[in-house]
Design a protein around this motif. Structure first.
Motif, short mmCIF file in Angstrom:
data_model
loop_
_atom_site.label_atom_id
_atom_site.label_comp_id
_atom_site.label_asym_id
_atom_site.label_seq_id
_atom_site.Cartn_x
_atom_site.Cartn_y
_atom_site.Cartn_z
N PRO A 1 2.00 1.37 12.21
CA PRO A 1 2.12 2.73 11.65
C PRO A 1 0.97 3.62 12.10
CG PRO A 1 1.35 1.20 9.98
CD PRO A 1 1.73 0.37 11.17
N THR A 2 1.28 4.91 12.28
CA THR A 2 0.23 5.87 12.68
C THR A 2 -0.24 6.70 11.48
OG1 THR A 2 1.98 7.44 13.27
CG2 THR A 2 1.09 6.09 15.04
N LEU A 3 0.64 6.85 10.48
CA LEU A 3 0.30 7.62 9.28
C LEU A 3 0.46 6.72 8.06
CD1 LEU A 3 2.44 10.84 10.04
CD2 LEU A 3 0.07 10.43 10.67
N PHE A 4 -0.45 6.85 7.11
CA PHE A 4 -0.42 5.96 5.93
C PHE A 4 -0.84 6.75 4.70
CE2 PHE A 4 -2.11 1.51 4.35
CZ PHE A 4 -1.41 1.68 3.16
N PRO A 5 0.07 7.58 4.13
CA PRO A 5 -0.28 8.26 2.89
C PRO A 5 -0.35 7.22 1.78
CG PRO A 5 1.94 8.90 3.64
CD PRO A 5 1.45 7.83 4.56
N GLY A 6 -1.31 7.38 0.88
CA GLY A 6 -1.44 6.36 -0.16
C GLY A 6 -2.26 6.83 -1.33
N ALA A 7 -2.64 5.85 -2.14
CA ALA A 7 -3.51 6.10 -3.30
C ALA A 7 -4.76 5.26 -3.10
CB ALA A 7 -2.78 5.69 -4.57
N PRO A 8 -5.89 5.66 -3.69
CA PRO A 8 -7.14 4.91 -3.47
C PRO A 8 -7.00 3.41 -3.68
CG PRO A 8 -7.60 6.92 -4.66
CD PRO A 8 -6.10 6.84 -4.54
N THR A 9 -6.24 2.99 -4.71
CA THR A 9 -6.13 1.56 -4.99
C THR A 9 -5.51 0.79 -3.81
OG1 THR A 9 -4.12 2.12 -6.17
CG2 THR A 9 -6.04 1.64 -7.51
N MET A 10 -4.62 1.46 -3.05
CA MET A 10 -3.99 0.80 -1.89
C MET A 10 -5.04 0.51 -0.82
SD MET A 10 -0.44 2.91 -1.46
CE MET A 10 0.88 2.72 -2.67
N TYR A 11 -5.90 1.49 -0.57
CA TYR A 11 -6.94 1.31 0.46
C TYR A 11 -8.00 0.32 -0.02
CZ TYR A 11 -4.66 5.69 1.82
OH TYR A 11 -3.72 6.64 2.13
N ILE A 12 -8.30 0.37 -1.33
CA ILE A 12 -9.30 -0.57 -1.90
C ILE A 12 -8.80 -2.00 -1.72
CG2 ILE A 12 -10.33 -1.37 -4.08
CD1 ILE A 12 -10.34 1.65 -4.96
N ALA A 13 -7.51 -2.23 -2.00
CA ALA A 13 -6.93 -3.58 -1.88
C ALA A 13 -7.01 -4.09 -0.44
CB ALA A 13 -5.49 -3.57 -2.37
N LEU A 14 -6.79 -3.20 0.53
CA LEU A 14 -6.84 -3.61 1.94
C LEU A 14 -8.25 -3.96 2.39
CD1 LEU A 14 -4.49 -1.08 3.83
CD2 LEU A 14 -4.08 -3.50 3.48
N ILE A 15 -9.21 -3.06 2.09
CA ILE A 15 -10.55 -3.26 2.65
C ILE A 15 -11.31 -4.39 1.97
CG2 ILE A 15 -10.77 -0.90 3.51
CD1 ILE A 15 -12.42 -0.12 1.17
N ASN A 16 -10.83 -4.83 0.78
CA ASN A 16 -11.50 -5.94 0.09
C ASN A 16 -10.77 -7.26 0.24
OD1 ASN A 16 -13.85 -4.64 -1.17
ND2 ASN A 16 -12.32 -3.44 -2.25
N HIS A 17 -9.71 -7.27 1.08
CA HIS A 17 -8.91 -8.48 1.20
C HIS A 17 -9.58 -9.52 2.12
CE1 HIS A 17 -5.42 -11.11 1.80
NE2 HIS A 17 -4.96 -10.58 0.69
N ALA A 18 -9.45 -10.78 1.73
CA ALA A 18 -10.10 -11.87 2.48
C ALA A 18 -9.61 -11.95 3.93
CB ALA A 18 -9.82 -13.20 1.77
N ASP A 19 -8.33 -11.54 4.19
CA ASP A 19 -7.77 -11.67 5.55
C ASP A 19 -8.02 -10.44 6.44
OD1 ASP A 19 -6.79 -14.07 4.82
OD2 ASP A 19 -4.73 -13.39 4.46
N LEU A 20 -8.79 -9.50 5.93
CA LEU A 20 -8.96 -8.23 6.64
C LEU A 20 -9.33 -8.42 8.12
CD1 LEU A 20 -9.22 -5.09 6.55
CD2 LEU A 20 -11.58 -5.44 5.90
N GLN A 21 -10.26 -9.33 8.40
CA GLN A 21 -10.77 -9.49 9.77
C GLN A 21 -9.70 -9.98 10.75
OE1 GLN A 21 -13.55 -8.10 10.36
NE2 GLN A 21 -13.89 -7.83 8.17
N LYS A 22 -8.61 -10.55 10.23
CA LYS A 22 -7.57 -11.10 11.11
C LYS A 22 -6.61 -10.02 11.62
CE LYS A 22 -7.51 -15.35 8.36
NZ LYS A 22 -6.73 -16.04 7.32
#
Length: 566
Positions: A298-319
């Protein structure tokens, strides 16, 4: 001009302060995109793709089927579905038939459903087989005559479709739906009609495209009347602000629910207006989001802060490689500065905070994506959107820097509340919509929300805005989420209580948090009570339910008092 609207001076040269809005039905976006990009993909759903030509044909077929069943212009049609292709087909099909769509949250309880169906007068509903028993149980208490039932499996790719009944059985979600004249399968409605164009006369300025219910947390939910012109205007404004977006080339992550006006505008209406591919996500699950980012980019990702928080704090992020994401507009709740920086670092794209409310279709402000962004600000008013800060008691406009209630005016502002003239008159005055949000404007025309009028805490005569305290807590390296409420205090009237969720594997004591806050906040704003939790209660769009926290806190205190007295 520039003094009255200082924000215009800060618009990027590519964004005009005033725009042209076509006076056409909202469905014109779909017809236009299908004419210009017939073979481009409109929808990606769990591996299945649907082109613009196919989406338009199915929307026409669905419109014919509704008309054949007696749906007339202005009739209300309820759609109670998660993000699936059926949601998009039902929405545009109902609009082609001239109906007014009533978007209905699939999580609604029977009580909430009865209120919304009775208030709107909807006689037709499109829903999922697994929600059938809840909908059929309220039918006798509502005007509902027709139930159109679909299954997640209806639009799955061939092999997934074969497996779906077995998965349903294993999860015990295999509802038996008694099909007949009043309960019909969605797919059979599509198949009975030819995909011929449907032409219903629409007056874009006055005809209501959507009844969107809001305000359920502050009393009875009210139906916001949004016209075709309101929804067209917000999509056109969105395009002017996202001026680098290329028609027919974008892919939008559809994680925001389409039954919520924010997802409906920024994912569906906006996506279809620019012939983007919409990646529909029926349920927000971080692993699935990563999977879709890997596969569909995806090129565009409208969302809410909790969505971005969940992504950046996820254990698999680096993969996972998130570099495909170019633009994210965050809404529905304040965006912590820490989250913005971290997300932009990871993606190389832009994440900006915006602001809106259901009564404004919903967006009124955002930070310039490729211009001057101000941390903590909701940004500049969108083109043709006039804004001012007013004194709530006198209605007088206040100068820059002074705190008051935000009022907005523009082509996206609602016609009013359905069947509620007194409540409409209370918030719509001479075209100005009183938002109920407290904020201020700086000299450059950037706006700041300090809080909801209703959420303000008054401790010892001082006004405390929860958002400011939450921002400070977010800056602590161990804190993943924070929410602040006012609780009764015998001496100060109210005092500040913070609910905190820690990042995985991290902790902090009350003393450490107190010390952190003391360096950044005036003494009267520092939380006096803390409660540590594994998660916070939220709406489907990720907005923290402060009211629920207040209710839970109240119940806890009553229980504690009873224990003491016994």
């Amino acid at each position: 001009m520039s003094n009255a609207k200082p924000w215009i001076a800060n618009y990027p040269p590519e964004t005009a302060p005033s725009l042209e809005y076509p006076r056409v039905p909202l469905t014109r976006f779909l017809e236009q995109s299908a004419a210009d990009f017939p073979d481009s993909f409109a929808i990606y759903f769990l591996g299945k793709r649907i082109t613009y030509r196919e989406l338009l044909a199915m929307s026409y077929q669905f419109a014919h089927a509704l008309i054949r069943r007696g749906v007339r212009k202005g009739d209300r049609v309820a759609i109670m579905l998660p993000n699936t292709p059926q949601t998009v087909i039902s929405y545009y099909g109902a609009l082609f038939a001239g109906a007014t769509v009533v978007m209905t949250n699939p999580l609604y309880t029977e009580r909430e459903l009865i209120h919304q169906l009775n208030d709107s007068g909807a006689e037709t509903i499109i829903t999922l087989d697994m929600l059938y028993s809840r909908v059929s149980s309220v039918q006798a208490s509502t005007p509902l005559k027709r139930l159109i039932v679909t299954s997640i499996g209806d639009f799955l790719p061939f092999f997934k479709k074969l497996l779906y009944p077995f998965v349903q059985k294993r999860e015990r979600h295999n509802p038996q739906v008694p099909y007949g004249s009043e309960v019909e399968p969605f797919l059979s409605l599509l198949k009975e009609s030819a995909p011929n164009p449907v032409k219903t006369e629409i007056d874009a300025e006055n005809d209501i495209a959507l009844l969107q219910y809001t305000g359920g947390t502050t009393g009875v939910a009210k139906g916001v009347m949004l016209t075709h012109a309101n929804l067209i205007a917000n999509a056109v404004q969105c395009q002017a602000v996202l001026h680098k977006v290329r028609r027919g080339r974008e892919r939008i992550m559809g994680a925001l629910p389409l039954f919520h006006v924010y997802g409906m505008t920024t994912v569906m209406n906006k996506g279809i207006s620019i012939a983007a591919e919409i990646i529909l996500v029926p349920k927000y699950d971080v692993k699935q989001i990563f999977d879709m980012i890997d596969k569909v980019r995806p090129t565009l990702f409208p969302g809410a802060p909790t969505m971005y928080i969940a992504l950046i704090n996820h254990a698999d992020l680096q993969k996972h490689d998130l570099s495909c994401i170019e633009v994210c507009v965050s809404g529905s709740a304040p965006l912590p500065a820490e989250v913005q920086h971290k997300f932009e670092e990871l993606t190389g794209g832009k994440l900006v905070e915006g602001y809106g409310l259901t009564e404004a279709s919903p967006v009124t402000h955002s930070n310039p994506i490729w211009g001057k962004r101000v941390a903590g600000s909701i940004g500049l008013p969108w083109p043709d959107t006039d804004c001012r800060i007013v004194d709530s008691s006198t209605g007088e406009a206040l100068p820059p820097g002074e705190v008051g209630e935000l009022a907005v005016k523009g082509p996206q502002v609602m016609k009013g509340y359905w069947n509620r003239p007194e409540e409409t008159a209370a918030v719509l005055q001479d075209g100005w919509l009183l938002t109920g949000d407290v904020g201020y404007m700086d000299e450059d025309g950037y706006f700041y929300i300090v809080d909801r009028k209703k959420d303000m805490i008054i401790a010892g005569g001082y006004n405390i805005y929860p958002r400011e305290v939450e921002e400070v807590l977010f800056e602590h390296p161990a804190v993943q989420e924070a929410a602040v409420i006012g609780v009764p205090d015998p001496y100060r009237g109210e005092t500040v209580k913070a609910f905190v969720v820690f990042k995985q594997g991290k902790q902090a004591s009350e003393d450490e948090l107190e010390k952190h806050c003391r360096n950044r906040l005036a003494a009267y704003k520092i939380p006096r009570q803390y409660e540590f939790r594994s998660e916070l209660p939220k709406t489907m769009v990720g907005k923290v339910l402060r009211r629920q926290l207040q209710e839970e806190d109240k119940q806890q205190r009553v229980a504690d008092d009873q224990e003491k007295s016994s």
